[in-house]
Design an enzyme around this catalytic site. Structure first.
Site, PDB file in Angstrom:
ATOM      1  N   ASP A 153       0.833  -1.200   0.000  1.00  0.00           N
ATOM      2  CA  ASP A 153       0.000   0.000   0.000  1.00  0.00           C
ATOM      3  C   ASP A 153       0.869   1.252   0.000  1.00  0.00           C
ATOM      4  OD1 ASP A 153      -2.154   1.627   0.024  1.00  0.00           O
ATOM      5  OD2 ASP A 153      -2.836   1.124   2.055  1.00  0.00           O
ATOM      6  N   HIS A 154       0.791   2.005  -1.062  1.00  0.00           N
ATOM      7  CA  HIS A 154       1.572   3.239  -1.179  1.00  0.00           C
ATOM      8  C   HIS A 154       0.803   4.441  -0.629  1.00  0.00           C
ATOM      9  CE1 HIS A 154       3.652   6.548  -3.490  1.00  0.00           C
ATOM     10  NE2 HIS A 154       4.687   5.868  -3.068  1.00  0.00           N
ATOM     11  N   SER A 155      -0.422   4.228  -0.145  1.00  0.00           N
ATOM     12  CA  SER A 155      -1.208   5.357   0.352  1.00  0.00           C
ATOM     13  C   SER A 155      -0.668   5.808   1.710  1.00  0.00           C
ATOM     14  CB  SER A 155      -2.683   4.976   0.430  1.00  0.00           C
ATOM     15  OG  SER A 155      -2.895   3.954   1.335  1.00  0.00           O
TER      16      SER A 155
END
Ligand SMILES: *[C@@H]1O[C@H](CO)[C@@H](O)[C@H](O)[C@H]1NC(C)=O
Ligand SMILES: *[C@@H]1O[C@H](CO)[C@@H](O)[C@H](O)[C@H]1NC(C)=O
Ligand SMILES: *[C@@H]1O[C@H](CO)[C@@H](O)[C@H](O)[C@H]1NC(C)=O
Ligand SMILES: *[C@@H]1O[C@H](CO)[C@@H](O)[C@H](O)[C@H]1NC(C)=O
Length: 352
Positions: free
Chosen positions: A297-299
């Protein structure tokens, strides 16, 4: 008779209003209609026990009670993000001298990475009346105005989030001040002459110069068109600390659970040294029980651990040591719907 007359008048007024509203610069929902705000959560390709498309996403705005799985894919010509950005691409607003726009990303499309800018990604588009601020986590996005909407393949594997809020013109004067701290890399922008007096710092950023700062961080309340409160926390690279632990958790007076992109060996551990604690989320549970690991997850977002605090933030920075030396920020909200949607995603976090 009188009732008939007034109801047809009402319909005419509603029609006129909608025609006017639909030309106003605004965040747009999945159907292309103006909305006060929306959030999308693009899901990672690798979930636990399942490989997805990498382009599916969940959608949230004030008209839905919880996350809605979108029937669109993030890389096609339909959906909230493309509907919103098409006001720039299709409307040719980037050529207009009556609106301001900026596309910014520390990692812009195609161009080489340049050190020194803030770790921040987004789009501003507004005129004298109103517009939107879209902040997101997607590298190399969005595409140059003349190329039309393109979704980069580099944004497919990992999870990503985007927050769009519609604001009155006056709020953009405040947003411009926040931008100075972020020091974003504006790779395409225009601040026409008629706006120079109101937005000198935005014009400087657009020209590629760095306006001076009065301090090392700044917080500002912003109110959307519909009056929803958002709080923007921004820090420059001169505030050398983890934004979540050192500042935002203490300022909000809330223990935070943080989802961010933490590469192995670079991660800041969960931290309970200061009065308010910051703990790393490790696994997300999507509605319908599908799980994925934060590793994919790059969020960058956080929620208060306790529901009394009811705060959710979306932003720019990861809990990694190198990011303490970067400009970046968070936009926080106390909206109960947003809080519930994000808090229920937390499946496992590391306490301390
Ligand atoms: C969108 O991405 C999916 C998955 O990578 C791909 O199969 C599809 O062809 C893409 N569609 C467009 C319009 O680019
Ligand atoms: C904006 O553009 C229009 C049409 O090109 C032109 O007539 C007008 O003078 C311009 N206004 C300013 C303030 O530059
Ligand atoms: C956007 O930036 C790219 C890279 O510098 C440039 O090639 C392109 O012409 C720019 N587009 C506009 C509309 O300024
Ligand atoms: C916790 O965070 C604070 C603020 O960033 C920092 O000063 C402190 O050293 C951290 N504590 C640990 C044990 O990492």
């Amino acid at each position: 008779m009188a009732t008939h007359f007034s109801s047809s008048l009402q319909i005419i007024i509603m029609f006129l209003c909608c025609t006017v509203c639909s030309t106003d610069i605004s965040c747009r929902n999945e159907a292309g209609e103006p909305v006060d705000w929306f959030i999308i959560y693009k899901l990672p390709r690798y979930k636990i026990g399942e490989v997805g498309s990498g382009v599916d996403y969940m959608y949230l705005d004030s008209s839905v009670w919880s996350w809605q799985m979108s029937k669109f894919m993030v890389n096609t010509s339909q959906g909230a993000i493309v509907n919103t950005l098409n006001q720039l691409y299709m409307g040719k607003a980037y050529k207009s001298n009556s609106s301001v726009y900026a596309l910014y990303n520390d990692g812009p499309p195609i161009l080489d990475y340049i050190q020194g800018y803030g770790h921040t990604k987004g789009v501003l588009l507004f005129d004298r009346s109103q517009g939107f601020w879209l902040s997101h986590s997607i590298p190399h996005f969005p595409s140059f105005p003349e190329r039309g909407y393109l979704y980069p393949s580099s944004g497919k594997v990992n999870g990503q989030t985007a927050l769009c809020v519609t604001y009155h013109y006056e709020q953009f004067l405040q947003i411009a001040k926040q931008m100075v701290y972020l020091y974003p890399r504006f790779y395409n922008c225009s601040v026409p002459a008629a706006f120079l007096a109101d937005l000198p710092q935005l014009a400087q950023l657009c020209e590629g110069s760095k306006p001076p700062l009065a301090s090392d961080k700044r917080v500002e309340q912003l109110f959307s068109m519909q009056g929803e409160k958002f709080v923007s926390f921004v820090k420059s690279e001169r505030y050398v600390d983890d934004i979540y632990t050192g500042w935002v958790a203490q300022a909000l007076d809330a223990d935070l659970l943080v989802e961010s992109w933490q590469r192995q060996g670079h991660e800041l551990p969960s931290n309970c040294s200061l009065p308010k604690h910051t703990m790393n989320i490790k696994r997300i549970r999507l509605p319908g029980s599908v799980l994925f690991q934060s590793h994919y997850d790059h969020s960058k977002w956080c929620v208060s651990r306790a529901s009394e605090d009811q705060v959710t933030c979306l932003g720019d920075l990861n809990r990694e040591s190198a990011q303490m030396w970067r400009g970046g920020g968070l936009v926080c909200t106390f909206n109960p719907l947003i809080y519930k949607a994000f808090r229920q995603l937390v499946d496992w976090y590391i306490g301390c």
